[in-house]
Design a protein around this motif. Structure first.
Motif, short mmCIF file in Angstrom:
data_model
loop_
_atom_site.label_atom_id
_atom_site.label_comp_id
_atom_site.label_asym_id
_atom_site.label_seq_id
_atom_site.Cartn_x
_atom_site.Cartn_y
_atom_site.Cartn_z
N VAL A 13 -0.16 -94.05 7.05
CA VAL A 13 0.71 -93.41 6.07
C VAL A 13 0.43 -91.91 5.95
N ASP A 14 1.50 -91.12 5.88
CA ASP A 14 1.43 -89.69 5.56
C ASP A 14 2.51 -89.40 4.53
N HIS A 15 2.65 -88.12 4.14
CA HIS A 15 3.56 -87.80 3.03
C HIS A 15 4.35 -86.54 3.33
N HIS A 16 5.64 -86.57 2.93
CA HIS A 16 6.47 -85.37 2.98
C HIS A 16 7.52 -85.46 1.88
N GLY A 17 7.54 -84.49 0.99
CA GLY A 17 8.55 -84.45 -0.08
C GLY A 17 8.52 -85.69 -0.94
N GLY A 18 9.66 -86.35 -1.08
CA GLY A 18 9.74 -87.55 -1.92
C GLY A 18 9.54 -88.84 -1.17
N GLU A 19 8.91 -88.75 0.02
CA GLU A 19 8.78 -89.96 0.84
C GLU A 19 7.40 -90.07 1.49
N PHE A 20 7.01 -91.32 1.74
CA PHE A 20 5.91 -91.59 2.65
C PHE A 20 6.50 -91.76 4.05
N TRP A 21 5.81 -91.22 5.02
CA TRP A 21 6.17 -91.41 6.43
C TRP A 21 5.13 -92.35 7.04
N ILE A 22 5.61 -93.35 7.76
CA ILE A 22 4.74 -94.45 8.17
C ILE A 22 4.90 -94.71 9.67
N ARG A 23 3.78 -94.67 10.38
CA ARG A 23 3.75 -95.06 11.79
C ARG A 23 3.38 -96.55 11.85
N THR A 24 4.24 -97.37 12.44
CA THR A 24 4.07 -98.82 12.36
C THR A 24 4.38 -99.49 13.70
N ASN A 25 3.68 -100.59 13.97
CA ASN A 25 3.95 -101.37 15.19
C ASN A 25 4.70 -102.66 14.87
N ASP A 26 5.45 -102.66 13.76
CA ASP A 26 6.14 -103.88 13.35
C ASP A 26 7.25 -104.29 14.31
N LYS A 27 7.77 -103.35 15.09
CA LYS A 27 8.87 -103.66 16.01
C LYS A 27 8.45 -103.55 17.48
N GLY A 28 7.18 -103.30 17.75
CA GLY A 28 6.72 -103.18 19.13
C GLY A 28 5.34 -102.56 19.21
N LYS A 29 4.63 -102.86 20.27
CA LYS A 29 3.22 -102.46 20.40
C LYS A 29 3.01 -100.95 20.44
N ASN A 30 4.02 -100.20 20.88
CA ASN A 30 3.85 -98.76 21.04
C ASN A 30 4.21 -97.95 19.79
N PHE A 31 4.50 -98.62 18.68
CA PHE A 31 4.74 -98.00 17.38
C PHE A 31 6.10 -97.29 17.29
N ARG A 32 6.62 -97.27 16.07
CA ARG A 32 7.79 -96.49 15.71
C ARG A 32 7.46 -95.71 14.44
N LEU A 33 8.38 -94.84 14.00
CA LEU A 33 8.17 -94.03 12.81
C LEU A 33 9.26 -94.34 11.79
N VAL A 34 8.84 -94.60 10.54
CA VAL A 34 9.79 -94.87 9.46
C VAL A 34 9.42 -94.02 8.25
N ARG A 35 10.33 -93.96 7.27
CA ARG A 35 10.05 -93.28 6.01
C ARG A 35 10.43 -94.22 4.86
N ALA A 36 9.80 -93.99 3.70
CA ALA A 36 10.03 -94.87 2.56
C ALA A 36 9.88 -94.09 1.27
N PRO A 37 10.60 -94.46 0.20
CA PRO A 37 10.50 -93.72 -1.07
C PRO A 37 9.12 -93.90 -1.71
N LEU A 38 8.65 -92.85 -2.37
CA LEU A 38 7.34 -92.90 -3.02
C LEU A 38 7.28 -94.00 -4.07
N ALA A 39 8.39 -94.22 -4.76
CA ALA A 39 8.40 -95.18 -5.87
C ALA A 39 8.20 -96.61 -5.40
N ASP A 40 8.73 -96.94 -4.21
CA ASP A 40 8.62 -98.31 -3.70
C ASP A 40 8.61 -98.27 -2.18
#
Length: 586
Positions: free
Chosen positions: A236-263
Motif C-alpha cells: 500500500v502507498d498513498h496519493h491524494g484521497g486514495e490508497f494505491w495498491i500493488r496486488t497479485n490478486d489477478k496474476g503472479k506478476n502483480f497489477r496496480l489498483v487504487r481505492a478510497p481512503l474511507a473504505d
C-alpha cells in the motif's frame, strides 16, 4: 571450546594450503584498493529543507552522516560519525537511519556484535544530546507526523519481527499496536512518501496484510486495508484521497489498483495498470505530479513514468542491453524530478536526476574508478542456456576484449536463485582484477530468483527447487560447449542461499568445475529446517518446505549438500563463514 578449536584448526589449514599466495594476496589487495576513491561523498538528497549525505574518509572504516540547511553551500552539520561510535569496539553496524519530519531528531539503530540485533537510539540534532530513549531488538522504524512518536517493529528470540510498538519520546512503556502470532509472517513499518500515513505490513513469502495509521494522529487505531488470504500479496502507498495498491490478486506478476481512503476494501479497488503475463510489476513510487512503475519486462528492468495530469506514460531509455536500474533516494513528494541509478558490468554506478516533463536527465555522479579505467576495453553479453526441461536460462557475461582469444578461458560463474531475488548486473571495480588477468565473469540467472518475474521464482522453490541447481549445471555446460571456458578452468561462487546452490551443484556435477567459492553457505538444510529454535526456520517453510512433513523431507533430502556428500572427486572448495552470523549460523 571444541568448536573454536576446530575453527582455528580449519583456518590454520587454509593458511598452510594458500601460503604460496601470500605475496600475491598483498599485491592484489593493494591493486584493488588503488582503484577506490577512499575519501568520497554520496550524492546529497533533499528532505524537508535539508540536504543529507554521507562522507567516507581515507583511513577510516565507517561513514560519517552529514547534512546542510537549505543548500550544499551552507555549513556542514555532522549528525553521526560511526567511527566515533565504533571507538573501542571490534565492530559497529548502523541501520534504520531515520530523521524526524521536523528535522530535530535522528533515530538510528546500532549493532556491535555482527549478530544484527539492533538497539535504537535517539539524538537531538539541535543540541547533539543523546536522549535516554532505548528501543531494543529493532527491525524497522518510522516517525509519525508529530516528530515525537516512533513506530517500530521488534524481533523475538527467534529474530522474527513479530510486534509493532508505538514509542513516545521520553516514555518508558511502549504501546503494542499489532502482534503477529503466525510464525510464517514478519512485520515491517514505514511511512508513505506523502508523509500522511504510517504503513505496517505483515508478510510471509507468499501472503501479506496491511494496516495504516494517520501520521498526524499516531494514537489512532491501526486500520486494516484488506484481510489476509493465503497466496494474496498486496502493498500500500498513498496519493491524494486514495490508497494505491500493488496486488497479485489477478496474476503472479502483480497489477496496480487504487481505492478510497474511507473504505479501501477489495470491493472498491479500481484498476490503474493491469496484470501482464511477461511483465513483473516490482514496485511503484508515487509523487505529487507523477508516478513511476519499476517493471521487469522479460527479465529486463525498466522505469515507466506516468504523469497524473495527462495520464501519458513513457519509459526512460537506457544505453546498454545488459544493465540494472531503479529509483534512487527520492524523499521529496512535491518534485518534478525522479532520481534513478543506472549501472552495468561496464558502466560504474551512475546517479541521475530525471526531469519528468522535459524527459531529460542530469548526471549527478558516477562512481569514480581510479587508475585510468577505460570502459571501451571491456564487453558484455546476455546469452541463453537450455535447461534439461527446455527452459531458456539467461547467462550474462563480461570480459576484457583484448584478452578474448576465442578459446576456453578461466571463468567465474556466480549464482543465487532463491527468495525471488533477481541477480541484476552490477559494476565492481574489484572485478577488474579478474578481467585484466584474462578471466571471464558470468552470472547464471537461474530459477528460484526473480530475474524473469514471479513464475521464475515459483519454478525454483519448494518441490521445484532442484531446477535451481540443474539450471546452473546447464549454464556451465553451455559455457563449456560454446568455448568460453573448460571444466578445468571453471569456478562457481555463491553466498548464503547461493552457497546452497554451489554446494548442491558440487554434489550433482563435481566434474564440471575446478573450484567452488562458498560464502556463509546454507548447506545443512535438513538439520537446520528441523530445528524451529533457530532464527528464520519457521518462516522459511514456504521457501524450502517443512522436513517434518514426509513429502517435503524427501525433496530437501535429495539436494541438501551435507546429506549428499559421497566418495567422489570434488573440486577445490573454499568456505567462508562468520561466527556471529544470524542468518546462516556456523
Amino acid at each position: 571450546p571444541e568448536v573454536i578449536a576446530h575453527l582455528k584448526a580449519e583456518n590454520a589449514y587454509t593458511e598452510a594450503a594458500t601460503r604460496h599466495l601470500e605475496g600475491f594476496r598483498e599485491k592484489l589487495y593493494k591493486e584493488i584498493l588503488s582503484r577506490i576513491k577512499e575519501t568520497d561523498e554520496s550524492v546529497p538528497y533533499r528532505y524537508h529543507g535539508w540536504w543529507y549525505y554521507l562522507r567516507e574518509v581515507e583511513g577510516l572504516q565507517y561513514p560519517i552522516y552529514c547534512r546542510r540547511k537549505g543548500s550544499m553551500q551552507a555549513p556542514e552539520e555532522v549528525m553521526l560519525d560511526v567511527n566515533e561510535l565504533a571507538r573501542g569496539k571490534a565492530y559497529a553496524g548502523v541501520d534504520f537511519f531515520e530523521v524526524s519530519p521536523d528535522g530535530n531528531y535522528l533515530a538510528y539503530a546500532a549493532d556491535f556484535t555482527g549478530y544484527r540485533e539492533y538497539t535504537a537510539y535517539v539524538k537531538d540534532l539541535r543540541t547533539g544530546e543523546l536522549l535516554a530513549d532505548r528501543l531494543e531488538r529493532v527491525d524497522s522504524m518510522a516517525w509519525a507526523g508529530d516528530s515525537r512518536t516512533l513506530f517500530y517493529t521488534q524481533q523475538n528470540a527467534a529474530k522474527r519481527p513479530d510486534r509493532l510498538l508505538r514509542h513516545r519520546l521520553g516514555q518508558e512503556r511502549d504501546a503494542l499496536v499489532w502482534e503477529e502470532k503466525d510464525e510464517l509472517f514478519n512485520l515491517g513499518v514505514g511511512t508513505t512518501r506523502s508523509g500522511e500515513w504510517v504503513v505496517a505490513t505483515s508478510a510471509s513469502k507468499d501472503t501479506s496484510e496491511v494496516r495504516v495509521v494517520p501520521a498526524v494522529q499516531p494514537l489512532a487505531p491501526a486500520r486494516l486495508v484488506a484481510r489476509r488470504r493465503t497466496g494474496h500479496e498486496y502493498y500500500v502507498d498513498h496519493h491524494g484521497g486514495e490508497f494505491w495498491i500493488r496486488t497479485n490478486d489477478k496474476g503472479k506478476n502483480f497489477r496496480l489498483v487504487r481505492a478510497p481512503l474511507a473504505d479501501p476494501a477489495p470491493r472498491n479497488w479500481k484498476q490503474v495498470l493491469p496484470h501482464r503475463k511477461g511483465v513483473m510489476l516490482e514496485d511503484v513510487d508515487l509523487f505529487k505530479g507523477f508516478w513511476v512503475a519499476t517493471e521487469r519486462d522479460d527479465g529486463v528492468p525498466r522505469l515507466r513514468v506516468t504523469e497524473f495530469a495527462t495520464g501519458r506514460h513513457h519509459h526512460i531509455d537506457m544505453p546498454e542491453a545488459v544493465y540494472s536500474t531503479g529509483p534512487g533516494t527520492n524523499e521529496e513528494f512535491d518534485t518534478d524530478l525522479l532520481r534513478f541509478v543506472y549501472q552495468s558490468y561496464i558502466t560504474p554506478r551512475t546517479t541521475y536526476d530525471y526531469d519528468v516533463a522535459k524527459r531529460t536527465r542530469t548526471l549527478l555522479k558516477q562512481q569514480p574508478v581510479l587508475g585510468g579505467y577505460d570502459p571501451l576495453e571491456y564487453d558484455s553479453a546476455l546469452l541463453m542456456a537450455l535447461a534439461k526441461d527446455g527452459t531458456k536460462v539467461p547467462v550474462s557475461l563480461v570480459w576484457k576484449k583484448s584478452l578474448r582469444a576465442g578459446g576456453p578461458q578461466p571463468l567465474l560463474l556466480y549464482g543465487y536463485g532463491s527468495y525471488g531475488h533477481p541477480m541484476d548486473v552490477h559494476f565492481r571495480s574489484s572485478r577488474l582484477s579478474l578481467l585484466d588477468r584474462g578471466m571471464v565473469f558470468a552470472i547464471a540467472h537461474v530459477r528460484g530468483g526473480g530475474d524473469r518475474g514471479r513464475p521464475w521464482y515459483d519454478d525454483g522453490k519448494l518441490a521445484k527447487k532442484m531446477n535451481t541447481f540443474t539450471d546452473v549445471s546447464a549454464a556451465a555446460e553451455y559455457l563449456v560447449g560454446k568455448g568460453w571456458t573448460a571444466p578445468d578452468r571453471l569456478v562457481i561462487q555463491g553466498e548464503s542461499a547461493g552457497g546452497l546452490l554451489v554446494g548442491a551443484v558440487a554434489n550433482l556435477r563435481p566434474d564440471l568445475f575446478r573450484a567452488v567459492v562458498s560464502g556463509v553457505p546454507f548447506v545443512d538444510v535438513v538439520n537446520t529446517m528441523l530445528d524451529a529454535t533457530l532464527p528464520l526456520t519457521t518462516q522459511e517453510y514456504i521457501e524450502w518446505g517443512n522436513p517434518n512433513v514426509e513429502k517435503d523431507y524427501k525433496v530437501i533430502r535429495a539436494y541438501s549438500p551435507y546429506d549428499n556428500i559421497a566418495a567422489r572427486a570434488y573440486p577445490a572448495i573454499l568456505v567462508e563463514a562468520s561466527l556471529n552470523d544470524s542468518q546462516v549460523p556456523y
